[in-house]
Scaffold this motif. Structure first.
Motif, PDB file in Angstrom:
ATOM      1  N   TYR A   1       0.766  -1.161   0.263  1.00 54.43           N
ATOM      2  CA  TYR A   1       0.232   0.053   0.040  1.00 54.43           C
ATOM      3  C   TYR A   1       1.133   1.360  -0.331  1.00 54.43           C
ATOM      4  O   TYR A   1       2.137   0.991   0.245  1.00 54.43           O
ATOM      5  CB  TYR A   1      -1.140   0.451   1.100  1.00 54.43           C
ATOM      6  CG  TYR A   1       0.042   0.513   2.466  1.00 54.43           C
ATOM      7  CD1 TYR A   1       0.187   1.447   3.306  1.00 54.43           C
ATOM      8  CD2 TYR A   1      -0.097  -1.092   3.228  1.00 54.43           C
ATOM      9  CE1 TYR A   1       0.548   1.479   4.649  1.00 54.43           C
ATOM     10  CE2 TYR A   1       0.838  -1.035   4.587  1.00 54.43           C
ATOM     11  CZ  TYR A   1       1.138   0.034   4.849  1.00 54.43           C
ATOM     12  OH  TYR A   1       1.679   0.441   6.334  1.00 54.43           O
ATOM     13  N   HIS A   2       0.200   2.119  -0.181  1.00 52.15           N
ATOM     14  CA  HIS A   2       0.498   3.850  -0.438  1.00 52.15           C
ATOM     15  C   HIS A   2      -0.554   4.397   0.380  1.00 52.15           C
ATOM     16  O   HIS A   2      -1.416   4.327   0.168  1.00 52.15           O
ATOM     17  CB  HIS A   2       1.140   4.150  -1.610  1.00 52.15           C
ATOM     18  CG  HIS A   2       0.300   4.799  -2.208  1.00 52.15           C
ATOM     19  ND1 HIS A   2      -0.568   3.535  -3.415  1.00 52.15           N
ATOM     20  CD2 HIS A   2      -0.475   5.549  -2.950  1.00 52.15           C
ATOM     21  CE1 HIS A   2      -0.825   3.950  -4.449  1.00 52.15           C
ATOM     22  NE2 HIS A   2      -1.388   5.873  -4.038  1.00 52.15           N
ATOM     23  N   GLU A   3       0.491   6.006   1.325  1.00 45.38           N
ATOM     24  CA  GLU A   3      -1.210   6.762   2.323  1.00 45.38           C
ATOM     25  C   GLU A   3      -0.751   7.801   0.944  1.00 45.38           C
ATOM     26  O   GLU A   3       0.622   8.437   0.986  1.00 45.38           O
ATOM     27  CB  GLU A   3      -0.658   7.097   2.947  1.00 45.38           C
ATOM     28  CG  GLU A   3      -0.688   5.626   3.963  1.00 45.38           C
ATOM     29  CD  GLU A   3      -0.821   5.567   5.367  1.00 45.38           C
ATOM     30  OE1 GLU A   3       0.784   6.292   5.631  1.00 45.38           O
ATOM     31  OE2 GLU A   3      -0.676   4.613   6.060  1.00 45.38           O
ATOM     32  N   THR A   4      -1.855   8.534   1.045  1.00 40.65           N
ATOM     33  CA  THR A   4      -1.836   9.705   0.069  1.00 40.65           C
ATOM     34  C   THR A   4      -2.650  10.533   1.596  1.00 40.65           C
ATOM     35  O   THR A   4      -3.752  10.135   2.145  1.00 40.65           O
ATOM     36  CB  THR A   4      -2.732   9.685  -0.888  1.00 40.65           C
ATOM     37  OG1 THR A   4      -2.582   8.815  -1.675  1.00 40.65           O
ATOM     38  CG2 THR A   4      -3.138  11.087  -1.214  1.00 40.65           C
ATOM     39  N   VAL A   5      -2.226  12.018   1.581  1.00 42.61           N
ATOM     40  CA  VAL A   5      -2.934  12.787   2.605  1.00 42.61           C
ATOM     41  C   VAL A   5      -3.746  14.035   1.873  1.00 42.61           C
ATOM     42  O   VAL A   5      -3.265  14.195   0.548  1.00 42.61           O
ATOM     43  CB  VAL A   5      -1.743  13.404   3.464  1.00 42.61           C
ATOM     44  CG1 VAL A   5      -2.414  14.833   3.898  1.00 42.61           C
ATOM     45  CG2 VAL A   5      -0.983  12.805   4.434  1.00 42.61           C
ATOM     46  N   GLN A   6      -5.068  13.554   2.447  1.00 39.83           N
ATOM     47  CA  GLN A   6      -5.858  14.063   1.883  1.00 39.83           C
ATOM     48  C   GLN A   6      -6.649  15.334   2.349  1.00 39.83           C
ATOM     49  O   GLN A   6      -7.884  14.997   3.481  1.00 39.83           O
ATOM     50  CB  GLN A   6      -7.279  14.042   0.502  1.00 39.83           C
ATOM     51  CG  GLN A   6      -6.218  13.025  -0.534  1.00 39.83           C
ATOM     52  CD  GLN A   6      -7.679  12.301  -0.596  1.00 39.83           C
ATOM     53  OE1 GLN A   6      -8.188  11.796   0.067  1.00 39.83           O
ATOM     54  NE2 GLN A   6      -7.481  11.571  -1.613  1.00 39.83           N
ATOM     55  N   GLY A   7      -5.682  17.010   2.293  1.00 36.84           N
ATOM     56  CA  GLY A   7      -7.501  17.696   3.360  1.00 36.84           C
ATOM     57  C   GLY A   7      -6.396  17.471   5.213  1.00 36.84           C
ATOM     58  O   GLY A   7      -5.233  16.981   4.612  1.00 36.84           O
ATOM     59  N   ARG A   8      -7.189  17.725   5.906  1.00 33.87           N
ATOM     60  CA  ARG A   8      -6.480  17.303   7.445  1.00 33.87           C
ATOM     61  C   ARG A   8      -7.421  15.770   7.559  1.00 33.87           C
ATOM     62  O   ARG A   8      -6.443  16.040   9.097  1.00 33.87           O
ATOM     63  CB  ARG A   8      -7.490  18.750   8.114  1.00 33.87           C
ATOM     64  CG  ARG A   8      -7.707  19.641   8.137  1.00 33.87           C
ATOM     65  CD  ARG A   8      -7.889  21.055   8.867  1.00 33.87           C
ATOM     66  NE  ARG A   8      -7.780  22.454   8.467  1.00 33.87           N
ATOM     67  CZ  ARG A   8      -8.244  22.773   8.961  1.00 33.87           C
ATOM     68  NH1 ARG A   8      -8.805  23.447  10.456  1.00 33.87           N
ATOM     69  NH2 ARG A   8      -7.857  24.451   8.829  1.00 33.87           N
TER      70      ARG A   8
ATOM     71  N   ARG B   1      -7.269  12.076   8.264  1.00 41.43           N
ATOM     72  CA  ARG B   1      -6.276  11.144   8.380  1.00 41.43           C
ATOM     73  C   ARG B   1      -5.823  10.189   6.943  1.00 41.43           C
ATOM     74  O   ARG B   1      -6.369  10.794   6.026  1.00 41.43           O
ATOM     75  CB  ARG B   1      -6.369   9.762   9.189  1.00 41.43           C
ATOM     76  CG  ARG B   1      -6.621  10.016  10.411  1.00 41.43           C
ATOM     77  CD  ARG B   1      -7.310   8.356  11.200  1.00 41.43           C
ATOM     78  NE  ARG B   1      -6.614   7.054  10.959  1.00 41.43           N
ATOM     79  CZ  ARG B   1      -6.857   6.252  11.360  1.00 41.43           C
ATOM     80  NH1 ARG B   1      -8.295   5.791  11.813  1.00 41.43           N
ATOM     81  NH2 ARG B   1      -5.899   5.251  11.263  1.00 41.43           N
ATOM     82  N   PRO B   2      -4.496   9.779   6.646  1.00 38.49           N
ATOM     83  CA  PRO B   2      -4.143   9.541   5.681  1.00 38.49           C
ATOM     84  C   PRO B   2      -5.122   8.322   4.803  1.00 38.49           C
ATOM     85  O   PRO B   2      -5.282   7.084   5.483  1.00 38.49           O
ATOM     86  CB  PRO B   2      -2.349   9.228   5.848  1.00 38.49           C
ATOM     87  CG  PRO B   2      -2.185   9.948   6.760  1.00 38.49           C
ATOM     88  CD  PRO B   2      -3.016  10.151   7.401  1.00 38.49           C
ATOM     89  N   ARG B   3      -5.001   8.076   3.109  1.00 39.97           N
ATOM     90  CA  ARG B   3      -5.666   7.493   2.959  1.00 39.97           C
ATOM     91  C   ARG B   3      -4.852   6.449   2.531  1.00 39.97           C
ATOM     92  O   ARG B   3      -4.093   6.514   1.963  1.00 39.97           O
ATOM     93  CB  ARG B   3      -6.996   7.849   1.450  1.00 39.97           C
ATOM     94  CG  ARG B   3      -7.869   6.701   1.918  1.00 39.97           C
ATOM     95  CD  ARG B   3      -8.491   7.609   0.088  1.00 39.97           C
ATOM     96  NE  ARG B   3     -10.150   8.205   0.909  1.00 39.97           N
ATOM     97  CZ  ARG B   3     -10.850   8.433   0.319  1.00 39.97           C
ATOM     98  NH1 ARG B   3     -11.400   8.265  -1.051  1.00 39.97           N
ATOM     99  NH2 ARG B   3     -11.265   9.325   1.491  1.00 39.97           N
ATOM    100  N   ARG B   4      -5.441   5.299   2.812  1.00 35.00           N
ATOM    101  CA  ARG B   4      -4.481   3.751   2.147  1.00 35.00           C
ATOM    102  C   ARG B   4      -4.990   3.093   1.004  1.00 35.00           C
ATOM    103  O   ARG B   4      -5.736   3.036   1.353  1.00 35.00           O
ATOM    104  CB  ARG B   4      -4.252   3.001   3.335  1.00 35.00           C
ATOM    105  CG  ARG B   4      -2.968   1.874   3.015  1.00 35.00           C
ATOM    106  CD  ARG B   4      -3.091   1.055   4.734  1.00 35.00           C
ATOM    107  NE  ARG B   4      -2.007   2.020   5.233  1.00 35.00           N
ATOM    108  CZ  ARG B   4      -1.792   1.457   6.646  1.00 35.00           C
ATOM    109  NH1 ARG B   4      -1.980   0.468   6.904  1.00 35.00           N
ATOM    110  NH2 ARG B   4      -0.961   2.216   7.778  1.00 35.00           N
ATOM    111  N   TYR B   5      -4.145   3.484   0.107  1.00 32.27           N
ATOM    112  CA  TYR B   5      -4.320   2.149  -1.414  1.00 32.27           C
ATOM    113  C   TYR B   5      -3.721   1.260  -1.035  1.00 32.27           C
ATOM    114  O   TYR B   5      -1.963   1.502  -1.334  1.00 32.27           O
ATOM    115  CB  TYR B   5      -3.803   3.223  -2.326  1.00 32.27           C
ATOM    116  CG  TYR B   5      -5.178   4.568  -2.346  1.00 32.27           C
ATOM    117  CD1 TYR B   5      -6.051   4.143  -3.634  1.00 32.27           C
ATOM    118  CD2 TYR B   5      -4.470   6.252  -1.799  1.00 32.27           C
ATOM    119  CE1 TYR B   5      -7.185   5.879  -3.165  1.00 32.27           C
ATOM    120  CE2 TYR B   5      -5.350   7.000  -1.635  1.00 32.27           C
ATOM    121  CZ  TYR B   5      -6.696   6.849  -2.658  1.00 32.27           C
ATOM    122  OH  TYR B   5      -8.183   7.673  -2.961  1.00 32.27           O
TER     123      TYR B   5
END
Length: 209
Positions: free
Chosen positions: A48-55, A57-61
């Protein structure tokens, strides 16, 4: 089909998933789907990799690893590579090209037999996707507008052979063009062997001068 296999299939066809996506695909809760994904990660089948979106928690893909991709059928990888090398050694590149051409001709005959009776472009494409899925390519057709479609192949059962001899990929593109006729333009937009997640072809009418 088990929840585990459903998640693996969804990753193969979708490219990447969140736990929420996996939950929708399986009917599990997000926590239950996350548990499956974490077990698959422990087995080395997903990462997985994590993407920060706004404030938040990071979203895990989540995506399949190379080992995860290997769970899907490959048509005798080592034997295919060995046979290609032997043909090239015994008969030269011209001999190998002749083998590829013969395979191309047989595929074209098969596809034309199924596609020629159909009149609508979309019907032809859906039939082609059905045939390719039978051959292990996990193909689907998506209409991007009223005159443009994409043929997407989520898996390549001859990937090892194609890496060893890219003439197979060139031949497949030519088969698609010949099967669908001169009135349609077929363009490869994404290619597994060029670091794509899948093979993706755009099909649209040829522009008239």
């Amino acid at each position: 089909m088990s929840e585990r296999q459903t998640i693996l299939n969804s990753l193969k066809t979708g490219g990447q998933l969140t736990a929420a996506d996996a939950a929708r695909a399986t009917g599990l809760t997000s926590m239950g789907a996350r548990g499956h994904l974490e077990r698959l990660e422990q087995q080395g089948l997903v990462t997985y990799h994590e993407t920060v979106q706004g404030r938040g928690r990071p979203r895990r893909y989540w995506t399949l690893t190379s080992a995860g991709h290997q769970l899907f059928p490959q048509q005798y990888d080592h034997l295919s590579i060995e046979l290609i090398d032997n043909v090239r050694e015994l008969f030269g590149q011209d001999g190998l090209n002749q083998v590829i051409s013969t395979r191309q001709d047989k595929a074209l005959q098969k596809y034309r037999r199924h596609l020629d009776p159909l009149s609508r472009t979309e019907d032809k494409l859906r039939e082609l996707a059905r045939l390719r899925t039978q051959e292990g390519y996990m193909a689907e057709v998506i209409a991007t507008d009223s005159q443009t479609w994409e043929l997407i192949e989520h898996h390549c059962p001859i990937c090892a052979a194609a890496k060893n001899c890219q003439g197979f990929c060139t031949a497949e593109l030519e088969v698609f063009k010949a099967s669908l006729g001169d009135e349609l333009e077929v363009t490869r937009r994404e290619h597994l062997l060029a670091d794509g997640e899948r093979c993706r072809y755009q099909i649209r009418p040829v522009e008239k001068e």
